[in-house]
Design a protein around this motif. Structure first.
Motif, PDB file in Angstrom:
ATOM      1  N   LYS A  19      35.060  56.150  53.886  1.00 50.90           N
ATOM      2  CA  LYS A  19      34.041  55.430  53.114  1.00 50.90           C
ATOM      3  C   LYS A  19      34.697  54.487  52.101  1.00 50.90           C
ATOM      4  CE  LYS A  19      30.035  56.222  50.158  1.00 50.90           C
ATOM      5  NZ  LYS A  19      29.190  57.217  49.501  1.00 50.90           N
ATOM      6  N   ILE A  20      35.733  54.969  51.418  1.00 47.22           N
ATOM      7  CA  ILE A  20      36.448  54.129  50.452  1.00 47.22           C
ATOM      8  C   ILE A  20      37.111  52.954  51.158  1.00 47.22           C
ATOM      9  CG2 ILE A  20      38.427  54.059  48.874  1.00 47.22           C
ATOM     10  CD1 ILE A  20      37.718  57.007  48.164  1.00 47.22           C
ATOM     11  N   GLU A  21      37.795  53.224  52.275  1.00 50.57           N
ATOM     12  CA  GLU A  21      38.465  52.161  53.019  1.00 50.57           C
ATOM     13  C   GLU A  21      37.469  51.118  53.524  1.00 50.57           C
ATOM     14  OE1 GLU A  21      40.637  54.386  55.953  1.00 50.57           O
ATOM     15  OE2 GLU A  21      42.459  54.375  54.730  1.00 50.57           O
ATOM     16  N   ALA A  22      36.302  51.567  53.942  1.00 53.67           N
ATOM     17  CA  ALA A  22      35.291  50.644  54.453  1.00 53.67           C
ATOM     18  C   ALA A  22      34.755  49.742  53.343  1.00 53.67           C
ATOM     19  CB  ALA A  22      34.146  51.423  55.099  1.00 53.67           C
ATOM     20  N   SER A  23      34.745  50.248  52.123  1.00 51.41           N
ATOM     21  CA  SER A  23      34.215  49.448  51.020  1.00 51.41           C
ATOM     22  C   SER A  23      35.242  48.464  50.471  1.00 51.41           C
ATOM     23  CB  SER A  23      33.730  50.366  49.900  1.00 51.41           C
ATOM     24  OG  SER A  23      34.823  50.989  49.263  1.00 51.41           O
ATOM     25  N   MET A  24      36.489  48.638  50.841  1.00 56.36           N
ATOM     26  CA  MET A  24      37.541  47.750  50.339  1.00 56.36           C
ATOM     27  C   MET A  24      37.613  46.493  51.198  1.00 56.36           C
ATOM     28  SD  MET A  24      40.483  50.590  49.603  1.00 56.36           S
ATOM     29  CE  MET A  24      41.653  49.410  48.989  1.00 56.36           C
ATOM     30  N   THR A  25      37.836  45.394  50.518  1.00 51.63           N
ATOM     31  CA  THR A  25      38.052  44.153  51.243  1.00 51.63           C
ATOM     32  C   THR A  25      39.437  43.635  50.901  1.00 51.63           C
ATOM     33  OG1 THR A  25      37.117  42.849  49.456  1.00 51.63           O
ATOM     34  CG2 THR A  25      35.599  43.542  51.197  1.00 51.63           C
ATOM     35  N   THR A  26      40.026  42.942  51.821  1.00 54.37           N
ATOM     36  CA  THR A  26      41.342  42.368  51.598  1.00 54.37           C
ATOM     37  C   THR A  26      41.165  40.964  51.046  1.00 54.37           C
ATOM     38  OG1 THR A  26      42.194  43.608  53.471  1.00 54.37           O
ATOM     39  CG2 THR A  26      43.543  41.803  52.684  1.00 54.37           C
ATOM     40  N   PRO A  27      41.524  40.767  49.783  1.00 49.92           N
ATOM     41  CA  PRO A  27      41.377  39.433  49.209  1.00 49.92           C
ATOM     42  C   PRO A  27      42.355  38.456  49.862  1.00 49.92           C
ATOM     43  CG  PRO A  27      42.465  40.897  47.647  1.00 49.92           C
ATOM     44  CD  PRO A  27      42.079  41.718  48.841  1.00 49.92           C
ATOM     45  N   ARG A  28      41.877  37.304  50.159  1.00 47.19           N
ATOM     46  CA  ARG A  28      42.709  36.263  50.756  1.00 47.19           C
ATOM     47  C   ARG A  28      42.632  35.016  49.886  1.00 47.19           C
ATOM     48  NH1 ARG A  28      45.430  38.625  54.674  1.00 47.19           N
ATOM     49  NH2 ARG A  28      44.201  39.785  56.153  1.00 47.19           N
ATOM     50  N   GLY A  29      43.769  34.595  49.378  1.00 43.46           N
ATOM     51  CA  GLY A  29      43.816  33.371  48.599  1.00 43.46           C
ATOM     52  C   GLY A  29      43.253  33.509  47.197  1.00 43.46           C
ATOM     53  N   GLY A  30      43.026  34.740  46.747  1.00 44.92           N
ATOM     54  CA  GLY A  30      42.485  34.939  45.412  1.00 44.92           C
ATOM     55  C   GLY A  30      43.385  34.385  44.321  1.00 44.92           C
ATOM     56  N   TRP A  31      44.702  34.423  44.579  1.00 44.38           N
ATOM     57  CA  TRP A  31      45.645  33.918  43.587  1.00 44.38           C
ATOM     58  C   TRP A  31      45.469  32.426  43.366  1.00 44.38           C
ATOM     59  CZ3 TRP A  31      49.119  30.166  45.010  1.00 44.38           C
ATOM     60  CH2 TRP A  31      49.303  29.969  46.381  1.00 44.38           C
ATOM     61  N   LYS A  32      44.979  31.726  44.374  1.00 46.92           N
ATOM     62  CA  LYS A  32      44.798  30.277  44.243  1.00 46.92           C
ATOM     63  C   LYS A  32      43.723  29.937  43.215  1.00 46.92           C
ATOM     64  CE  LYS A  32      46.219  29.300  48.971  1.00 46.92           C
ATOM     65  NZ  LYS A  32      45.813  28.802  50.284  1.00 46.92           N
ATOM     66  N   LYS A  33      42.792  30.861  43.012  1.00 50.46           N
ATOM     67  CA  LYS A  33      41.711  30.618  42.058  1.00 50.46           C
ATOM     68  C   LYS A  33      42.184  30.697  40.611  1.00 50.46           C
ATOM     69  CE  LYS A  33      38.215  32.433  45.180  1.00 50.46           C
ATOM     70  NZ  LYS A  33      37.262  33.508  45.442  1.00 50.46           N
ATOM     71  N   ILE A  34      43.288  31.420  40.369  1.00 46.49           N
ATOM     72  CA  ILE A  34      43.733  31.602  38.988  1.00 46.49           C
ATOM     73  C   ILE A  34      45.008  30.844  38.643  1.00 46.49           C
ATOM     74  CG2 ILE A  34      42.608  33.840  38.786  1.00 46.49           C
ATOM     75  CD1 ILE A  34      45.434  35.098  39.054  1.00 46.49           C
ATOM     76  N   VAL A  35      45.639  30.228  39.640  1.00 46.60           N
ATOM     77  CA  VAL A  35      46.856  29.466  39.360  1.00 46.60           C
ATOM     78  C   VAL A  35      46.545  28.374  38.350  1.00 46.60           C
ATOM     79  CG1 VAL A  35      48.510  27.833  40.361  1.00 46.60           C
ATOM     80  CG2 VAL A  35      47.978  29.944  41.551  1.00 46.60           C
ATOM     81  N   GLY A  36      47.341  28.318  37.313  1.00 49.77           N
ATOM     82  CA  GLY A  36      47.170  27.297  36.295  1.00 49.77           C
ATOM     83  C   GLY A  36      46.116  27.616  35.258  1.00 49.77           C
ATOM     84  N   ALA A  37      45.507  28.787  35.344  1.00 43.46           N
ATOM     85  CA  ALA A  37      44.442  29.135  34.401  1.00 43.46           C
ATOM     86  C   ALA A  37      44.950  29.204  32.967  1.00 43.46           C
ATOM     87  CB  ALA A  37      43.800  30.468  34.797  1.00 43.46           C
ATOM     88  N   LYS A  39      47.416  27.307  31.764  1.00 43.95           N
ATOM     89  CA  LYS A  39      48.075  26.058  31.411  1.00 43.95           C
ATOM     90  C   LYS A  39      47.544  25.573  30.059  1.00 43.95           C
ATOM     91  CE  LYS A  39      48.827  21.364  32.923  1.00 43.95           C
ATOM     92  NZ  LYS A  39      48.386  20.297  33.762  1.00 43.95           N
ATOM     93  N   ASP A  40      48.462  25.196  29.191  1.00 41.22           N
ATOM     94  CA  ASP A  40      48.134  24.686  27.856  1.00 41.22           C
ATOM     95  C   ASP A  40      47.359  25.686  27.008  1.00 41.22           C
ATOM     96  OD1 ASP A  40      49.376  22.249  28.534  1.00 41.22           O
ATOM     97  OD2 ASP A  40      47.509  21.484  29.401  1.00 41.22           O
ATOM     98  N   ASP A  41      47.493  26.963  27.314  1.00 45.07           N
ATOM     99  CA  ASP A  41      46.824  28.007  26.529  1.00 45.07           C
ATOM    100  C   ASP A  41      47.802  28.502  25.458  1.00 45.07           C
ATOM    101  OD1 ASP A  41      45.865  30.447  25.495  1.00 45.07           O
ATOM    102  OD2 ASP A  41      44.773  30.893  27.327  1.00 45.07           O
ATOM    103  N   HIS A  42      47.452  28.307  24.213  1.00 44.33           N
ATOM    104  CA  HIS A  42      48.328  28.686  23.105  1.00 44.33           C
ATOM    105  C   HIS A  42      48.653  30.177  23.137  1.00 44.33           C
ATOM    106  CE1 HIS A  42      50.010  29.190  19.108  1.00 44.33           C
ATOM    107  NE2 HIS A  42      49.055  30.079  18.847  1.00 44.33           N
ATOM    108  N   HIS A  43      47.679  31.005  23.424  1.00 40.59           N
ATOM    109  CA  HIS A  43      47.897  32.454  23.418  1.00 40.59           C
ATOM    110  C   HIS A  43      48.850  32.876  24.535  1.00 40.59           C
ATOM    111  CE1 HIS A  43      44.912  32.932  20.344  1.00 40.59           C
ATOM    112  NE2 HIS A  43      44.009  32.305  21.080  1.00 40.59           N
ATOM    113  N   PHE A  44      48.736  32.250  25.687  1.00 38.35           N
ATOM    114  CA  PHE A  44      49.635  32.564  26.798  1.00 38.35           C
ATOM    115  C   PHE A  44      51.054  32.150  26.449  1.00 38.35           C
ATOM    116  CE2 PHE A  44      51.775  31.481  30.798  1.00 38.35           C
ATOM    117  CZ  PHE A  44      51.679  32.702  31.447  1.00 38.35           C
TER     118      PHE A  44
END
Length: 63
Positions: A19-37, A39-44
């Motif tokens: 049941k747990i395995e069936a509910s899991m999805t394999t994210p594909r390309g999720g890292w592309k959504k946060i790349v550069g997030a 950028k120019d962030d003072h706290h980072f």
């Protein structure tokens, strides 16, 4: 523990894992959504600076 109890427990665990395995999805390309997030962030930038300072100090203490 009897064999029947063990078999029931294993069967239940297999069902729960399936049941747990069936509910899991394999994210594909999720890292592309946060790349550069950060950028120019003072706290980072400050977090990176402090991390570098901490690593430098820790490395000096270990030598």
């Amino acid at each position: 523990m009897s064999t029947k109890v063990l078999e029931k427990t294993i069967t239940d665990l297999k069902r729960r894992v399936a049941k747990i395995e069936a509910s899991m999805t394999t994210p594909r390309g999720g890292w592309k959504k946060i790349v550069g997030a950060a950028k120019d962030d003072h706290h980072f930038a400050e977090a990176m600076r402090l991390g570098a300072k901490w690593r430098k100090q820790a490395n000096q203490e270990n030598w």
